[in-house]
Design an enzyme around this catalytic site. Structure first.
Site, mmCIF file in Angstrom:
data_model
loop_
_atom_site.group_PDB
_atom_site.id
_atom_site.type_symbol
_atom_site.label_atom_id
_atom_site.label_comp_id
_atom_site.label_asym_id
_atom_site.label_seq_id
_atom_site.Cartn_x
_atom_site.Cartn_y
_atom_site.Cartn_z
ATOM 1 N N HIS A 214 0.822 -1.210 0.000
ATOM 2 C CA HIS A 214 0.000 0.000 0.000
ATOM 3 C C HIS A 214 0.859 1.266 0.000
ATOM 4 O O HIS A 214 0.347 2.383 0.098
ATOM 5 C CB HIS A 214 -0.910 -0.037 1.243
ATOM 6 C CG HIS A 214 -2.048 0.928 1.208
ATOM 7 N ND1 HIS A 214 -2.228 1.901 2.156
ATOM 8 C CD2 HIS A 214 -3.072 1.064 0.340
ATOM 9 C CE1 HIS A 214 -3.318 2.594 1.897
ATOM 10 N NE2 HIS A 214 -3.846 2.121 0.793
ATOM 11 N N LYS A 216 3.309 4.425 -1.095
ATOM 12 C CA LYS A 216 3.380 5.386 -2.200
ATOM 13 C C LYS A 216 4.673 6.171 -2.036
ATOM 14 O O LYS A 216 4.696 7.225 -1.391
ATOM 15 C CB LYS A 216 2.195 6.346 -2.188
ATOM 16 C CG LYS A 216 0.834 5.677 -2.430
ATOM 17 C CD LYS A 216 0.120 5.359 -1.168
ATOM 18 C CE LYS A 216 -1.285 4.838 -1.461
ATOM 19 N NZ LYS A 216 -1.942 4.309 -0.271
ATOM 20 N N ASP A 221 17.325 9.876 -8.008
ATOM 21 C CA ASP A 221 18.774 10.051 -7.871
ATOM 22 C C ASP A 221 19.259 9.962 -6.429
ATOM 23 O O ASP A 221 20.370 10.416 -6.112
ATOM 24 C CB ASP A 221 19.215 11.395 -8.472
ATOM 25 C CG ASP A 221 19.256 11.357 -9.999
ATOM 26 O OD1 ASP A 221 19.009 10.273 -10.567
ATOM 27 O OD2 ASP A 221 19.524 12.398 -10.609
ATOM 28 N N HIS A 399 -8.774 11.484 1.914
ATOM 29 C CA HIS A 399 -7.977 10.259 1.882
ATOM 30 C C HIS A 399 -6.660 10.427 2.633
ATOM 31 O O HIS A 399 -5.775 9.584 2.587
ATOM 32 C CB HIS A 399 -7.722 9.895 0.412
ATOM 33 C CG HIS A 399 -7.158 8.539 0.193
ATOM 34 N ND1 HIS A 399 -5.853 8.310 -0.237
ATOM 35 C CD2 HIS A 399 -7.702 7.302 0.327
ATOM 36 C CE1 HIS A 399 -5.636 7.021 -0.362
ATOM 37 N NE2 HIS A 399 -6.726 6.373 -0.019
ATOM 38 N N LYS A 401 -3.728 10.681 5.471
ATOM 39 C CA LYS A 401 -3.312 9.889 6.641
ATOM 40 C C LYS A 401 -2.212 10.657 7.368
ATOM 41 O O LYS A 401 -1.026 10.489 7.075
ATOM 42 C CB LYS A 401 -2.779 8.519 6.232
ATOM 43 C CG LYS A 401 -3.691 7.736 5.258
ATOM 44 C CD LYS A 401 -3.145 7.796 3.881
ATOM 45 C CE LYS A 401 -3.694 6.799 2.898
ATOM 46 N NZ LYS A 401 -5.056 6.474 2.915
ATOM 47 N N ASP A 406 1.502 17.725 19.989
ATOM 48 C CA ASP A 406 2.278 18.536 20.936
ATOM 49 C C ASP A 406 3.326 19.451 20.306
ATOM 50 O O ASP A 406 4.347 19.769 20.940
ATOM 51 C CB ASP A 406 2.964 17.623 21.964
ATOM 52 C CG ASP A 406 1.991 17.063 22.994
ATOM 53 O OD1 ASP A 406 0.805 17.431 22.951
ATOM 54 O OD2 ASP A 406 2.421 16.260 23.838
#
Length: 482
Positions: A214, A216, A221, A399, A401, A406
């Site tokens: 999952h 991404k 380089d 979507h 995440k 703090d």
């Protein structure tokens, strides 16, 4: 005929008992074990099929040897050891050591981070960086869609391959089920190395379909890295099914790129069985820079790239979330598109909230998966009862995440707050220890709050009819499987 029926029923009963024994011996979380028991009992035949397709546990399999993992880790370890004047922030020192010891996620300093909250700006930046590549391009994406944007990326990668740049692409075989093989063959014909992650084909189908890559991540380089929640697909630019898609992604220059590179090369070993450990994939960041990639100057922005997978000994990202919730003194803000938390994370959220910590959770008003939406409602009610402030994002499908706490630590990556991300998927998150970066991520959350509705003001959810609450509670039983 009656004897044949009895024989078939007896044989089926023995198979069910054997499968139940296997589920019990896996020693999974009790909630997940009970969910599979219910499936096997109340869904005759279908339950067996579902288990063989989605329920087998691969945690005990050695998909990569320790020796190979050590070799893939050695280069990033050396780069970590060569750092000078490394200082761990005292409020997060234990968290940093947790990730280092359990995940070999080394902390790297001197990082410069750009935050992207829309696909148009992100993909423009990625394509611009790809055009600057001189040595190699590594792309690891759950979805690499065969649409206008995917074609644009494929063309850009093909052009760089023709220029002699090494290009490697990993896509998830299940995430790209609807993508034609011709799309990837065109890249292979141009000299790009392309692999699907854990291809789903019989007889391997039953043991692999439930464990997906999952992540991404992109590395160019060895100097620029991307990590976050956006796949390569036009939905992040134009929306999907009439809904705008909101997500968060990071562009990183600095030492943390070594961590992203390691994550990719470990995945590459999974799909290609080639150990890539050359020094040139971990270049000196003080070498001559370019206009787009200036030489990284020193700063105190500390980053760890933390991965988790169903074959790792520990669920590292889940442990990190739990640790942050329990150590927080002022606040913890979280965004996730799917909220099906493990007992551990939900307990930590409730404990923090009841201790006076300002715990806020943002989820989309409507998700792209109805069963997940139903199952999450009972968890949301439970969170609200303990003092967690829950927000519904109303400006489309969120979507994103992210986590921020703090003014000292924040996280962005591919992991949702659900069973699948914490236990079944191969995930990757960046954990950043820097006040300035944390305040920027905090602003991202608060900007989203301005487009959200507080749950305890949403009367229809808190006072839903009994039959709806009952249905949501029933679906919750299967949340470990969703």
């Amino acid at each position: 005929m009656i004897y044949l029926n009895w024989l078939v029923m007896t044989l089926y009963g023995l198979i069910v008992i054997a499968v139940m024994g296997n589920v019990l011996m896996d020693n999974r979380q009790p909630a997940k074990t009970m969910a599979w028991m219910l499936v096997l009992i109340f869904l005759p035949l279908l339950g067996i099929i579902l288990y063989f397709f989605f329920g087998q546990n691969t945690r005990k399999e050695r998909l990569i040897s320790q020796n190979s993992l050590d070799q893939l880790t050695k280069r990033s370890m050396l780069e970590f050891a060569e750092q000078r004047d490394m200082h761990y922030p005292p409020e997060n020192e234990n968290l940093i050591r947790l990730f280092t010891q359990q995940n070999w996620a080394f902390p790297f300093k001197d990082n410069h981070i750009d935050i992207f909250t829309d696909g148009y700006c992100l993909f423009h930046s990625m394509l611009r960086d790809i055009a600057q590549a001189r040595n190699h391009i590594h792309v690891d994406s759950y979805i690499f869609e065969d649409d206008a944007l995917g074609t644009m990326f494929a063309d850009a990668l093909i052009q760089k391959a023709h220029e002699g740049v090494e290009v490697r692409v990993v896509y998830d075989d299940v995430g790209c089920w609807k993508v034609s093989s011709a799309f990837f063959e065109r890249m292979r014909d141009a000299g790009i190395e392309v692999h699907g992650f854990m291809p789903v084909k019989f007889p391997a189908f039953t043991s692999k379909v439930n464990y997906r890559n999952h992540r991404k991540i992109t590395v160019i380089d060895g100097k620029v890295g991307y990590i976050g929640g956006m796949n390569i697909a036009t939905r992040y630019v134009k929306g999907r099914n009439g809904q705008a898609w909101r997500d968060t992604h990071l562009r990183i220059r600095g030492g943390a790129v070594y961590g992203i590179q390691r994550a990719f090369l470990v995945d590459w070993y999974f799909v290609d069985r080639t150990l890539i450990t050359s020094r040139r994939y971990y270049p000196d960041l003080q070498e001559e820079g370019t206009e787009l990639w200036p030489v990284a100057d020193g700063n105190d922005c500390l980053v760890q790239i933390v991965t988790s997978s169903p074959v790792a000994q520990w669920p590292s990202i889940m442990q990190g979330y739990t640790r942050i919730l329990l150590q927080a003194r002022k606040y913890v803000y979280m965004e996730t598109p799917y909220f099906l938390p493990t007992d551990t994370v939900l307990f930590a959220m409730r404990t923090a909230a009841m201790s006076g910590v300002d715990v806020r959770l943002m989820v989309p008003r409507k998700t792209d998966a109805k069963y997940v939406e139903w199952a999450s409602r009972s968890y949301l009610r439970e969170a609200v009862e303990s003092g967690v402030k829950v927000y519904f994002y109303t400006a489309g499908f969120n979507h994103s995440k992210i986590l921020v706490s703090d003014d000292s630590v924040c996280s962005c990556g591919s992991a949702n707050v659900d069973f699948r991300s914490f236990e079944n998927n191969f995930e990757g998150n960046a954990f950043v220890y820097d006040r300035n970066m944390t305040l920027r991520m905090k602003k991202v959350f608060l900007d989203d709050v301005a487009q959200s509705q507080l749950l305890d003001e949403d009367r229809y959810l808190l006072h839903r009819p009994f039959y709806k609450r009952l249905w949501e509670s029933v679906i919750r039983l299967f949340s470990p499987l969703l």
